[in-house]
Enzyme design. Structure first.
Site, PDB file in Angstrom:
ATOM      1  N   ASP A  91       0.822  -1.204   0.000  1.00 18.49           N
ATOM      2  CA  ASP A  91       0.000   0.000   0.000  1.00 18.49           C
ATOM      3  C   ASP A  91       0.864   1.265   0.000  1.00 18.49           C
ATOM      4  OD1 ASP A  91      -2.328   1.422   0.017  1.00 18.49           O
ATOM      5  OD2 ASP A  91      -2.622   1.313   2.178  1.00 18.49           O
ATOM      6  N   GLY A  92       0.371   2.292  -0.679  1.00 28.00           N
ATOM      7  CA  GLY A  92       1.025   3.598  -0.627  1.00 28.00           C
ATOM      8  C   GLY A  92       1.565   4.094  -1.952  1.00 28.00           C
ATOM      9  N   ASN A  93       1.337   3.336  -3.030  1.00 29.41           N
ATOM     10  CA  ASN A  93       1.852   3.762  -4.335  1.00 29.41           C
ATOM     11  C   ASN A  93       1.242   5.092  -4.775  1.00 29.41           C
ATOM     12  OD1 ASN A  93       3.146   1.309  -4.398  1.00 29.41           O
ATOM     13  ND2 ASN A  93       1.682   0.351  -5.786  1.00 29.41           N
ATOM     14  N   GLY A  94      -0.068   5.211  -4.571  1.00 34.27           N
ATOM     15  CA  GLY A  94      -0.773   6.419  -5.002  1.00 34.27           C
ATOM     16  C   GLY A  94      -0.255   7.646  -4.261  1.00 34.27           C
TER      17      GLY A  94
ATOM     18  N   SER B 203      -7.576  -5.413   5.208  1.00 34.00           N
ATOM     19  CA  SER B 203      -8.273  -5.161   3.937  1.00 34.00           C
ATOM     20  C   SER B 203      -8.494  -6.406   3.075  1.00 34.00           C
ATOM     21  CB  SER B 203      -7.509  -4.096   3.130  1.00 34.00           C
ATOM     22  OG  SER B 203      -7.388  -2.917   3.857  1.00 34.00           O
TER      23      SER B 203
ATOM     24  N   GLU C  73     -11.718  -5.728  -4.994  1.00 35.50           N
ATOM     25  CA  GLU C  73     -12.374  -4.415  -4.908  1.00 35.50           C
ATOM     26  C   GLU C  73     -11.661  -3.345  -5.754  1.00 35.50           C
ATOM     27  OE1 GLU C  73     -11.574  -6.217  -1.972  1.00 35.50           O
ATOM     28  OE2 GLU C  73     -13.598  -7.040  -1.939  1.00 35.50           O
ATOM     29  N   ASN C  74     -10.426  -3.642  -6.191  1.00 41.88           N
ATOM     30  CA  ASN C  74      -9.679  -2.627  -6.948  1.00 41.88           C
ATOM     31  C   ASN C  74     -10.295  -2.319  -8.325  1.00 41.88           C
ATOM     32  OD1 ASN C  74      -6.364  -3.527  -5.692  1.00 41.88           O
ATOM     33  ND2 ASN C  74      -7.779  -1.935  -4.999  1.00 41.88           N
TER      34      ASN C  74
ATOM     35  N   ARG D 151     -11.763   1.182  -8.896  1.00 38.44           N
ATOM     36  CA  ARG D 151     -10.945   2.404  -9.049  1.00 38.44           C
ATOM     37  C   ARG D 151     -11.253   3.065 -10.393  1.00 38.44           C
ATOM     38  NH1 ARG D 151      -5.236   2.129  -5.988  1.00 38.44           N
ATOM     39  NH2 ARG D 151      -6.109   1.347  -4.055  1.00 38.44           N
TER      40      ARG D 151
ATOM     41  N   ARG E 176      -0.916   8.614 -10.518  1.00 37.41           N
ATOM     42  CA  ARG E 176      -0.907   7.447  -9.631  1.00 37.41           C
ATOM     43  C   ARG E 176      -0.148   6.274 -10.243  1.00 37.41           C
ATOM     44  NH1 ARG E 176      -4.192   7.115  -5.398  1.00 37.41           N
ATOM     45  NH2 ARG E 176      -4.363   4.875  -5.656  1.00 37.41           N
TER      46      ARG E 176
ATOM     47  N   TRP F 292       2.620   8.006  -2.760  1.00 34.90           N
ATOM     48  CA  TRP F 292       4.012   8.258  -3.164  1.00 34.90           C
ATOM     49  C   TRP F 292       4.042   9.136  -4.414  1.00 34.90           C
ATOM     50  CZ3 TRP F 292       7.049   7.463  -7.440  1.00 34.90           C
ATOM     51  CH2 TRP F 292       8.440   7.530  -7.247  1.00 34.90           C
TER      52      TRP F 292
END
Ligand code: FPP
Length: 229
Positions: A2-5, A171, A49-50, A53, A15, A7
């Site tokens: 998690d955290g790519n967006g 999650s 769930e992705n 997006r 993103r 970053w």
């Protein structure tokens, strides 16, 4: 992972640039695990769930998976990694399916590390699909029968579960398999997760006492017949 967006956002980048950096981080982390003798690495690449997006991000991620695989496959194979894609494949495009199957077939005999890439995966999906298989076999819904039919039945349950990006939740990842996993939550964003962070997580793991429902006295005494093996 998690955290790519975030970053990317911090650098005023799209993103997808964060996800690209995420691939680099995954390659680095896989190598670090190989170097440290970790036998199984399971990563959450795309959740059930992705799909919700923005369309642009989903399409970008799909083509990133295909290109990242093409770019890294031979090197991973040479390093002895066995790649397994874990998740619901029914919704994946032909091109992606072809790449996944090719990678799995090529690396099937490798034994240095198993790299499970969870893709279109969800812990609830996994439990439900395992239950359907058990029922179809006409067997009772016992934990053992479910266990044998889970999508990760080819590897032991994880010892350590790391979540990056500062969130304190799992999650829908490995809901069944993480029953007794040690948790490590890192504030680092996934693209920044490096060897030093991995060593912090492994160090924390070795500082934990794993009791598997038993008492501290039972697990510290190796002669104890009740000790978990
Ligand atoms: C979550 O960060 C990350 C993802 C949804 C994608 C992870 C995928 C990769 C790192 C690429 C892996 C590549 C292969 C070939 C397996 P986020 O977007 O939710 O970050 P945010 O919380 O900061 O927005």
């Amino acid at each position: 992972m998690d955290g790519n967006g975030r970053w990317a956002k911090r650098r005023l980048l799209p993103r997808l640039a964060g996800h690209k950096q995420g691939v680099t981080s995954l390659r680095r982390c896989t190598q670090a695990c190989l170097d440290r003798g970790v036998k199984v690495l399971t990563v959450f690449a795309f959740s059930s769930e992705n799909w919700n997006r923005p369309q642009e991000e989903v399409t970008g991620l799909m083509s990133l998976f295909v290109s990242a695989l093409a770019k890294n496959l031979m090197e991973l194979h040479k390093d002895g990694a066995r790649l397994c894609f874990v998740g619901d494949r029914s919704a994946l495009g032909d091109k992606l399916m072809e790449s996944l199957l090719e990678a799995e077939t090529l690396t099937a005999q490798n034994d240095k590390i198993v790299l499970n890439v969870c893709f279109n995966y969800g812990g609830r999906w996994d439990i439900a699909q395992a239950a359907q298989k058990v029922v179809a076999q006409g067997l009772p819904l016992t934990p053992e029968n479910l266990d044998r039919n889970m999508a990760l039945a080819h590897v032991p349950d994880p010892d350590l579960l790391i979540r990056t990006g500062g969130e304190m939740r799992i999650s829908n990842f490995l809901l069944w398999q993480a029953a007794y996993s040690e948790m490590f939550f890192s504030a680092s964003l996934w693209p920044e997760f490096d060897e030093a962070e991995l060593d912090l997580a492994i160090g924390a793991y070795f500082g934990r006492e794993r009791r598997f429902g038993q008492t501290s006295e039972q697990v510290v005494s190796p002669e104890s017949p009740a000790a978990h093996s």
